[in-house]
Scaffold this motif. Structure first.
Motif: not given
Length: 171
Positions: A91-97, A119-124, A166-170
């Motif tokens: 997971c990476a929340f508010d990081v990749i940008e 496996g699964m990668f989740l990002m916000q 791609v989701y508009s919000e989690f």
């Protein structure tokens, strides 16, 4: 002692996206103060780890949540030291940008290689395709890239990901 709210945004992410075993190996990139990993622990996922560049955040997570598996360091170096196919969820929340465009494909490729098959990668990230997302993106000088649906799918497919959602919000 710090406690999480009864139903935190982290728990909403876990409930919606985690279909993995409670034994799953979970990694959070840029884990900050450890709130998400603490929520994972609260939900019964105890094989969690993280990496965070800000040392005081790492210490907080260790002191307040007892998460000893958070490492102080940068994401690229951390990922390079990990075995391939070793995580069920990353997971990476508010990081990749915040990553430089020149390193983005390298980091996404490393993430892909470190995930187990299936496996699964989740990002916000801020949504570059919406006015509110663009406002958020342009409100922080450290943001390097704004993600749209098209860009996200293109970047992830370039490094090998399949079934990109791609989701508009989690929540």
């Amino acid at each position: 002692f710090f406690s999480l709210p009864l139903h935190s945004p982290s728990q909403a992410v876990i409930e919606r996206f985690f279909t993995v075993s409670k034994e799953a190996k979970i990694l959070e990139l840029g884990c900050g103060y450890g709130f998400f990993l603490a929520a994972c622990n609260q939900e019964g996922y105890h094989n969690v780890s993280g990496v965070e560049v800000i040392e005081k955040c790492v210490q907080f997570a260790k002191d307040e949540f007892g998460i000893s598996t958070i490492e102080h360091g940068d994401i690229e170096s951390f990922l390079l030291r990990q075995s391939d196919h070793s995580f069920d969820v990353i997971c990476a929340f508010d990081v990749i940008e915040h990553m430089e465009k020149e390193k983005l494909l390298l980091i996404l490729g490393l993430i892909y290689r470190k995930l187990k098959k299936g496996g699964m990668f989740l990002m916000q990230v801020p949504n570059g395709g919406s006015l509110s997302g663009l406002y958020i993106f342009n409100s922080d000088i450290t943001h390097e890239i704004a993600f749209t649906d098209i860009l996200s799918k293109e970047l992830f497919s370039m490094v090998g990901f399949e079934n990109v959602g791609v989701y508009s919000e989690f929540r």
